[in-house]
Design a protein around this motif. Sequence first.
Motif, short mmCIF file in Angstrom:
data_model
loop_
_atom_site.label_atom_id
_atom_site.label_comp_id
_atom_site.label_asym_id
_atom_site.label_seq_id
_atom_site.Cartn_x
_atom_site.Cartn_y
_atom_site.Cartn_z
N ASN A 159 0.82 -1.22 0.00
CA ASN A 159 0.00 0.00 0.00
C ASN A 159 0.85 1.26 0.00
OD1 ASN A 159 -2.50 -1.35 -0.08
ND2 ASN A 159 -2.38 -1.72 2.12
N SER A 160 1.87 1.25 -0.86
CA SER A 160 2.69 2.45 -1.00
C SER A 160 2.97 2.73 -2.47
CB SER A 160 4.00 2.33 -0.22
OG SER A 160 4.77 1.25 -0.66
N GLN A 161 3.22 3.99 -2.75
CA GLN A 161 3.60 4.45 -4.09
C GLN A 161 5.11 4.64 -4.03
OE1 GLN A 161 1.28 5.97 -6.60
NE2 GLN A 161 2.81 6.77 -7.96
N VAL A 162 5.82 3.97 -4.93
CA VAL A 162 7.28 3.97 -4.89
C VAL A 162 7.82 4.45 -6.23
CG1 VAL A 162 9.31 2.55 -4.45
CG2 VAL A 162 7.16 2.00 -3.31
N ARG A 163 8.73 5.41 -6.17
CA ARG A 163 9.39 5.89 -7.39
C ARG A 163 10.78 5.26 -7.42
NH1 ARG A 163 8.02 8.53 -11.35
NH2 ARG A 163 9.39 9.78 -12.62
N ILE A 164 11.08 4.61 -8.57
CA ILE A 164 12.32 3.83 -8.70
C ILE A 164 13.06 4.23 -9.96
CG2 ILE A 164 13.21 1.48 -9.08
CD1 ILE A 164 10.77 0.49 -7.44
N LYS A 165 14.37 4.35 -9.83
CA LYS A 165 15.23 4.60 -10.99
C LYS A 165 15.89 3.29 -11.38
CE LYS A 165 19.17 7.25 -12.67
NZ LYS A 165 20.12 8.32 -12.37
N ARG B 247 10.39 5.44 -12.77
CA ARG B 247 9.01 4.99 -12.90
C ARG B 247 8.39 4.86 -11.52
NH1 ARG B 247 6.74 -0.53 -15.73
NH2 ARG B 247 4.60 -0.14 -15.17
N SER B 248 7.08 5.13 -11.44
CA SER B 248 6.35 4.97 -10.19
C SER B 248 5.55 3.68 -10.21
CB SER B 248 5.39 6.15 -9.97
OG SER B 248 6.13 7.29 -9.63
N TYR B 249 5.49 3.04 -9.06
CA TYR B 249 4.74 1.80 -8.89
C TYR B 249 3.90 1.94 -7.64
CZ TYR B 249 8.43 -0.18 -11.88
OH TYR B 249 9.31 -0.44 -12.89
N GLN B 250 2.70 1.35 -7.67
CA GLN B 250 1.91 1.21 -6.47
C GLN B 250 2.00 -0.26 -6.08
OE1 GLN B 250 -2.11 2.56 -6.89
NE2 GLN B 250 -1.51 4.62 -7.50
N PHE B 251 2.44 -0.53 -4.87
CA PHE B 251 2.53 -1.90 -4.38
C PHE B 251 1.30 -2.19 -3.51
CE2 PHE B 251 7.37 -1.41 -4.74
CZ PHE B 251 7.33 -1.78 -6.06
N VAL B 252 0.51 -3.16 -3.96
CA VAL B 252 -0.79 -3.45 -3.34
C VAL B 252 -0.88 -4.94 -3.00
CG1 VAL B 252 -1.93 -1.55 -4.58
CG2 VAL B 252 -1.85 -3.83 -5.61
N PRO B 253 -1.91 -5.34 -2.24
CA PRO B 253 -2.12 -6.77 -2.01
C PRO B 253 -2.30 -7.49 -3.36
CG PRO B 253 -3.48 -5.47 -0.51
CD PRO B 253 -2.88 -4.51 -1.50
N ALA B 254 -1.90 -8.74 -3.43
CA ALA B 254 -1.93 -9.51 -4.68
C ALA B 254 -3.30 -9.47 -5.35
CB ALA B 254 -1.50 -10.95 -4.42
N ALA B 255 -4.36 -9.53 -4.57
CA ALA B 255 -5.71 -9.55 -5.13
C ALA B 255 -6.10 -8.25 -5.83
CB ALA B 255 -6.73 -9.86 -4.03
N LEU B 256 -5.39 -7.16 -5.54
CA LEU B 256 -5.71 -5.85 -6.13
C LEU B 256 -4.78 -5.47 -7.28
CD1 LEU B 256 -6.43 -3.84 -2.85
CD2 LEU B 256 -8.05 -5.01 -4.35
N GLU C 198 17.44 2.19 -7.85
CA GLU C 198 17.52 3.10 -6.70
C GLU C 198 16.12 3.51 -6.29
OE1 GLU C 198 19.41 7.35 -5.17
OE2 GLU C 198 19.71 6.74 -7.25
N ILE C 199 15.85 3.47 -5.01
CA ILE C 199 14.54 3.89 -4.49
C ILE C 199 14.62 5.40 -4.28
CG2 ILE C 199 12.89 3.65 -2.61
CD1 ILE C 199 14.31 0.80 -2.23
N LEU C 200 13.79 6.12 -5.05
CA LEU C 200 13.82 7.58 -5.02
C LEU C 200 12.83 8.17 -4.02
CD1 LEU C 200 14.05 8.21 -8.87
CD2 LEU C 200 15.93 8.15 -7.22
N SER C 201 11.65 7.56 -3.90
CA SER C 201 10.66 8.07 -2.96
C SER C 201 9.66 6.98 -2.60
CB SER C 201 9.91 9.29 -3.53
OG SER C 201 9.11 8.90 -4.64
N VAL C 202 9.05 7.13 -1.43
CA VAL C 202 8.02 6.21 -0.95
C VAL C 202 6.92 7.06 -0.30
CG1 VAL C 202 7.44 4.34 0.66
CG2 VAL C 202 9.68 4.36 -0.45
N GLU C 203 5.69 6.82 -0.73
CA GLU C 203 4.54 7.52 -0.13
C GLU C 203 3.46 6.49 0.18
OE1 GLU C 203 3.02 10.85 -2.43
OE2 GLU C 203 4.99 11.12 -3.31
N ALA C 204 2.83 6.63 1.32
CA ALA C 204 1.72 5.75 1.68
C ALA C 204 0.53 6.06 0.80
CB ALA C 204 1.36 5.91 3.14
#
Length: 125
Positions: A55-61, A69-78, A117-123
């Motif tokens: 349940n976080s939005q992660v920006r990765i280089k 690129r940004s990714y939202q990491f969510v439960p597998a079912a979502l 590289e992990i650039l940012s993490v937001e809930a």
Amino acid sequence: MTDNIVLTTGVYDLIKDHLRRKQTTIQEEEILLEQLKGAKQVLRKELPTDVVTINSQVRIKDFSNNQERSYQFVPAALEKMKKGKFSILSDIALATVGNKVGDVVTWPFKDGEKKLEILSVEALA
């Protein structure tokens, strides 16, 4: 990469179960088992805000193509990859989960090893 990753107990258990079901490559399994051995488990409210988790939005280089690129990491079912929502058990999430902003990780993806590289993490709200 962080010496010891930080995981909520729930995410720790999800990864252990994922490994038990043999859902990873041998290389991924070795890395994850090593990370889990030294992982610090915390309650969700104690997890630092700069750590990659569910349940976080992660920006990765990606250093292989110098793209961000940004990714939202969510439960597998979502999971809805076309909408940028990736399961916490997806390759990109497993590569970065438990690490914090500023960490650089190397991961054996199916299309070759990549340095990220992990650039940012937001809930996510």
